[in-house]
Design an enzyme around this catalytic site. Structure first.
Site, PDB file in Angstrom:
ATOM      1  CD  GLU A  13      45.450 -50.557 -29.627  1.00 15.78           C
ATOM      2  OE1 GLU A  13      44.520 -49.948 -30.232  1.00 15.78           O
ATOM      3  OE2 GLU A  13      45.317 -51.031 -28.481  1.00 15.78           O
ATOM      4  CD  GLU A  18      41.339 -55.509 -28.170  1.00 14.41           C
ATOM      5  OE1 GLU A  18      40.799 -55.020 -27.172  1.00 14.41           O
ATOM      6  OE2 GLU A  18      41.718 -54.821 -29.148  1.00 14.41           O
ATOM      7  CD  GLU A  76      43.232 -46.999 -26.765  1.00 12.46           C
ATOM      8  OE1 GLU A  76      42.027 -46.841 -26.466  1.00 12.46           O
ATOM      9  OE2 GLU A  76      43.627 -47.176 -27.926  1.00 12.46           O
TER      10      GLU A  76
END
Length: 515
Positions: A319, A47, A195
């Site tokens: 994740e 990321e 998310e």
């Protein structure tokens, strides 16, 4: 003098006997093949966060640090040795503020933005679509692209897919060629948001599903370059996201649901716990909390089995990993934490659980690859160090695309400290692509060794592999210092056809059995 030596020897033998716990039996049904353990269970995540990409992996073509088109040679070489099967990019929370057009074209003309999620630092967009695919191709890894649902639009995601995959002479295909890529990129996975329950928009499940359905309607790619489409699911023990997606995302492509779960020593996000200098209670609380992922998978898979009995929808953990208080003195938004022996065991415990659910869990991504959270590699300028987590991943390479085998533990003692407890031993078994039978074993006890008898239904002559352990619970590998946590060769021979393994305290062991 002789008397003192004899007394010392007797004390040592007494200690050894006391620290070797009662014998556990591992029964493996070697003739009952289970689901294949997809190699992407060992996927990675990069990321735009701290020095996870910039400095950690990307230094630019002009850097004095040896690189290939901007990517560090040393880091890429170390990652290739892990057989990294998949990389997820550009986030994470960053994905829902990332606009792909800002990351193409001449790097010196790309806009500089503020990374509002991670530290408020400048993001110069030097690593964009072309650079990411170059990374994946250098690693020989599949590409997982996370689309922007939060601040983006269906049009933006659809056009990104066209830019990456179009074969003809559309304006976007020509733009890709102008930017240096003639042939389409191979997009293996594409996610719609990240998310959505939190940083991706604070949405309700039903609202997200409506947005997913709208966006996915416009995803058009050549048939030979259709990604696996992933919906953003829940976290922890949530099942409502899985239920809403499986029930209502009809008529549009939805191949998998992503789920997130991080392991904290304290289960308190305000004060998560230290990465080093922690008490034994936090050693066992961390490892016990990690095993909750088994219940999370079972709860969500039960929903899928009811709503998707044909098992068309995968359940991915894109994740996972440990999350501690940030390293003192670092930018809290960079998520810098040290990596210790505890993280190696935490990794292996996750692997063993993922293997057990290989029918639905065909991809997971540890957070993250370099310098962020539970990283494989830590870098400082032109130096790098391999973490204990790196070595756990390396030891488990034989399980990539192996065939899982039923494995049960008998007489497994409970390890308990204060209010925290867990099974002492964790085990997995599989038939590797090379035909060998592999065992992955963890002894979580911080002090006691564990004797293990192996029964696979036929004689075994020996076991050979690698053992990872260290003297201290928070042993780590640091730049400029001798590595404290590195795998060592392991061998055990059977006696009268019976194989017994001794697992040292706080250890990970991976062995191949020899008939």
């Amino acid at each position: 003098m002789l008397k003192k030596r004899l007394c010392a020897l007797a004390a040592l033998l007494s200690l050894s006997a006391a620290t070797l716990a009662a014998e556990v039996k591992l029964v493996v049904k070697a003739d009952q093949a289970g689901p294949v353990i997809h190699r992407n269970i060992y996927g990675q995540f990069a990321e735009h966060l701290g020095t996870g990409i910039y400095e950690g992996m990307w230094v630019g073509p002009e850097s004095k640090i040896p690189n290939v088109r901007g990517w560090r040679k040393d880091v890429i070489g170390a990652l290739k040795a892990l057989h990294v099967p998949l990389v997820r990019w550009p986030g994470g929370c960053f994905a829902d503020e990332y606009h792909w057009r800002e990351g193409i074209g001449p790097r010196n003309k790309r806009p500089v933005k503020v990374n509002t999620n991670w530290g408020g630092v400048a993001e110069n967009n030097a690593v964009g679509t072309h650079e990411f695919f170059d990374l994946a191709e250098q690693l020989g890894a599949e590409a997982y692209v996370n689309g922007n649902l939060g601040t983006g639009s269906p049009q933006e995601m659809a056009e990104w897919l066209e830019y990456m995959t179009a074969e003809g002479d559309s304006t976007l295909a020509q733009l890709r060629r102008k930017n240096g890529r003639d042939k389409p990129f191979r997009v293996h996975y594409f996610a719609v948001g990240n998310e959505a329950w939190g940083c991706g928009g604070n949405m309700r499940p039903d609202y997200y599903v409506d947005l997913y359905r709208q966006a996915a309607t416009f995803f058009k790619t050549p048939p030979n370059n259709r990604p696996i489409f992933i919906a953003s699911g829940g976290t922890g023990h949530q099942i409502e996201w899985t239920e809403a997606i499986a029930k209502r995302a009809k008529g549009v492509p939805v191949d998998a649901i992503s789920h997130h779960a991080y392991t904290l020593p304290t289960s308190d996000w305000a004060k998560k716990g230290q990465a080093v200098n922690f008490p034994e209670s936090e050693w066992v609380s961390t490892l016990a909390n990690a095993q909750q992922i088994d219940a999370m998978i079972r709860e969500n898979v039960a929903v899928l089995d009811k709503l998707d009995p044909s098992k068309k929808i995968g359940f991915y953990f894109d994740e996972w990993g440990s999350w501690y208080d940030p390293e003192p003195g670092s930018n809290p938004g960079f998520l810098v934490q040290r990596n210790t022996l505890r993280d190696a065991l935490l990794s292996a415990l996750h692997f063993n659980v993922f293997h057990e659910h290989a029918e639905r869990v065909k991809m997971t991504n540890i957070a993250q690859m370099v310098n962020v959270l539970q990283a494989m590699i830590l870098t400082t300028k032109d130096k790098m160090v391999l973490t204990p987590t790196y070595h756990a991943f390396a030891m488990y390479v034989p399980f990539q695309d192996a065939t899982s085998l039923p494995a049960t533990l008998e007489g497994n003692p409970v390890y308990k400290v204060d209010k925290f407890e867990m099974p002492t031993v964790s085990a997995t078994a599989a038939r590797g692509k090379d035909g060998k039978l592999y065992l992955g074993l963890v002894n979580a006890h911080a002090h006691d060794a564990q004797s293990l008898t192996v029964d696979i239904g036929k004689p075994v002559q020996a076991a050979r592999g690698q053992l990872l352990t260290a003297d201290k619970m928070d042993a780590q590998n640091e730049l400029g210092k001798p590595a404290q946590v590195v795998p060592k060769a392991f061998e055990a021979k059977a006696s009268n056809g019976q194989l017994k393994l001794t697992l040292p305290a706080k250890s990970v062991l991976v062995v191949a059995l020899e008939p």
